[in-house]
Each structure stands twice: as C-alpha cells, then as structure tokens.
Enzyme design. Structure first.
Site, mmCIF file in Angstrom:
data_model
loop_
_atom_site.group_PDB
_atom_site.id
_atom_site.type_symbol
_atom_site.label_atom_id
_atom_site.label_comp_id
_atom_site.label_asym_id
_atom_site.label_seq_id
_atom_site.Cartn_x
_atom_site.Cartn_y
_atom_site.Cartn_z
ATOM 1 N N GLU A 1 -8.943 -10.285 -8.092
ATOM 2 C CA GLU A 1 -8.398 -9.030 -7.883
ATOM 3 C C GLU A 1 -6.833 -9.178 -8.827
ATOM 4 O O GLU A 1 -6.685 -7.977 -9.247
ATOM 5 C CB GLU A 1 -7.747 -9.050 -6.483
ATOM 6 C CG GLU A 1 -8.921 -8.850 -5.435
ATOM 7 C CD GLU A 1 -8.613 -8.970 -4.060
ATOM 8 O OE1 GLU A 1 -7.278 -9.406 -3.621
ATOM 9 O OE2 GLU A 1 -9.495 -9.057 -3.127
ATOM 10 N N LYS B 1 0.671 -1.136 0.009
ATOM 11 C CA LYS B 1 -0.087 -0.104 -0.048
ATOM 12 C C LYS B 1 0.865 1.192 -0.170
ATOM 13 O O LYS B 1 2.186 1.176 0.341
ATOM 14 C CB LYS B 1 -1.051 -0.072 1.095
ATOM 15 C CG LYS B 1 -1.957 -1.257 1.044
ATOM 16 C CD LYS B 1 -2.751 -1.190 2.420
ATOM 17 C CE LYS B 1 -3.731 -2.389 2.321
ATOM 18 N NZ LYS B 1 -4.676 -2.577 3.643
HETATM 19 P P1 ADP Z 1 -7.572 -7.313 5.392
HETATM 20 O O1 ADP Z 1 -6.815 -6.142 4.710
HETATM 21 O O2 ADP Z 1 -6.917 -7.652 6.488
HETATM 22 O O3 ADP Z 1 -8.236 -8.175 4.592
HETATM 23 P P2 ADP Z 1 -10.497 -5.938 5.590
HETATM 24 O O4 ADP Z 1 -10.710 -6.476 4.342
HETATM 25 O O5 ADP Z 1 -11.209 -6.091 6.795
HETATM 26 O O6 ADP Z 1 -8.783 -6.261 6.109
HETATM 27 O O7 ADP Z 1 -10.235 -4.282 5.420
HETATM 28 C C1 ADP Z 1 -9.610 -3.739 4.130
HETATM 29 C C2 ADP Z 1 -8.609 -2.698 4.652
HETATM 30 O O8 ADP Z 1 -9.683 -1.508 5.042
HETATM 31 C C3 ADP Z 1 -7.534 -3.038 5.874
HETATM 32 O O9 ADP Z 1 -6.532 -3.558 5.512
HETATM 33 C C4 ADP Z 1 -7.524 -1.392 6.274
HETATM 34 O O10 ADP Z 1 -6.526 -0.797 5.260
HETATM 35 C C5 ADP Z 1 -8.638 -0.898 6.084
HETATM 36 N N1 ADP Z 1 -9.620 -1.003 7.254
HETATM 37 C C6 ADP Z 1 -10.410 -1.789 7.715
HETATM 38 N N2 ADP Z 1 -10.751 -1.838 8.958
HETATM 39 C C7 ADP Z 1 -10.652 -0.258 9.149
HETATM 40 C C8 ADP Z 1 -10.879 0.569 10.340
HETATM 41 N N3 ADP Z 1 -11.545 0.315 11.412
HETATM 42 N N4 ADP Z 1 -10.254 1.866 10.115
HETATM 43 C C9 ADP Z 1 -9.538 2.357 9.108
HETATM 44 N N5 ADP Z 1 -9.229 1.483 8.184
HETATM 45 C C10 ADP Z 1 -9.806 -0.009 7.954
#
Ligand code: ADP
Length: 169
Positions: free
Chosen positions: A146, A29
């Site tokens: 993706e 990222k």
């Molecule tokens: P992952 O990336 O671990 O699969 P998710 O799919 O739940 O997690 O979320 C995607 C992305 O969104 C996370 O990696 C993070 O960058 C962002 N994100 C998730 N939850 C939050 C939150 N509560 N606040 C801010 N950003 C978040």
C-alpha cells in the site's frame, strides 16, 4: 589495544536488532478530513511512539481506490466503498516501527465503529462501517504494497527520531 566491554551492555541492542521494524499505510478517509479529525488521528500514532515517514493530502482517483481495495471487488458494497474513498481528499501516511502493523490496527479498532472499543480511533470517533474515518494495513506485506501504491519514490523520508532511546531500551 582494543577496549573490550562486558557483553551484557550490548545484549539489549542485539535483542532490539532482532525485532523486525515494519511499515504500515494509514489513511484518514474523506469523512475524517471533512470532520476535522486529521490532527486527532495523526496524534494517536505520534503519541504511541511510531515514526512518521510519509504524509500528504491527496484526492484519490477511482483507479487507485479500486487497486487499493481489489481484494473486496466481489463484495456488494464495493462500488459504494470506491465512491466513499474518492468523495473528497484523504490524508496518506506511512508509519514505521516494531510491531506497527498490528499495533496500528489495535489503535484503529474494529471495522464496525459500533463494535470498536472505546479508546480506539473508530470506537471514539465514528458510528458506521461506511464512515469509519481511517484505514490501516492488515499485514506487513500489505503495508509495503500500500505504501508503494500511494506514495511516489522520494515521498517516503528515512530519518532518525531523537526519541528512540526514550521509547525502547
Ligand atoms: P478494515 O478497514 O477494518 O480493514 P475491511 O478490509 O474488511 O476492513 O473493509 C475495508 C473497508 O470497506 C472498511 O474499512 C469500510 O470502509 C468498508 N466496508 C467494509 N465492510 C463494509 C460494509 N458491510 N458496508 C459498507 N462498507 C464496508
């Protein structure tokens, strides 16, 4: 006369063929790129023994970020997430291997870096969910989706790694 070989010689290869080769989309990222962590992050997957099939530095347009994270559209943090992902260049990667999807998620660690185990990428290199340096697909289906979303045809390269017989019996 056709030479015959004892079947046990072939057995491990048959077993390996039955295990499914998966592909996953991994992305450094914008914070990972800005912090100079690209090499470190690539290195974790490389050293583990997975095969890189796609790699590029890319400035993500808003529409693509929204499509990628469409399942999170209803979340309160969605606009901030889109802003974050489009805030600078990302490094897009496709990795291939048996069990690569789940294994990559383990190497990456929990979404919240403060809960991620030491030894994982997020556990070692990040402190906040909103700056968690790396993305990894959460299922083989999303891996395919993706990779198709982030890469054009021709950007994914099929090749045979010379290491293969030293990684799997
Ligand atoms: P992952 O990336 O671990 O699969 P998710 O799919 O739940 O997690 O979320 C995607 C992305 O969104 C996370 O990696 C993070 O960058 C962002 N994100 C998730 N939850 C939050 C939150 N509560 N606040 C801010 N950003 C978040």
């Amino acid at each position: 006369h056709a030479k015959t070989k004892p079947p046990h010689i072939f057995l491990p290869h048959l077993v390996a063929a039955l295990e499914e080769v998966e592909e996953t989309y991994i992305m450094v990222k914008p914070d990972g790129v800005q912090r100079g962590l690209v090499g470190e992050i690539i290195s974790r997957f490389e050293k583990k023994g997975f095969k890189l099939t796609g790699l590029k530095l890319f400035q993500c347009p808003k529409e693509l970020a929204e499509e990628h994270y469409k399942d999170l559209k209803a979340k309160p943090f969605f606009p901030v997430l889109i802003e974050y992902i489009t805030s600078g260049p990302v490094v897009c990667m496709a990795w291939e291997g048996v069990g690569v999807v789940a294994s990559a998620r383990k190497l990456i660690g929990s979404t919240n870096p403060l809960q991620a185990e030491p030894g994982t990428i997020r556990g070692d290199l990040a402190v906040q969910t909103g700056r968690n340096v790396v993305h990894g697909s959460d299922s083989p289906e999303n891996g395919k989706r993706e990779i198709a979303l982030w890469f054009k045809e021709g950007e994914i390269v099929q090749w045979t790694s010379a290491l293969v017989s030293w990684l799997r019996e």
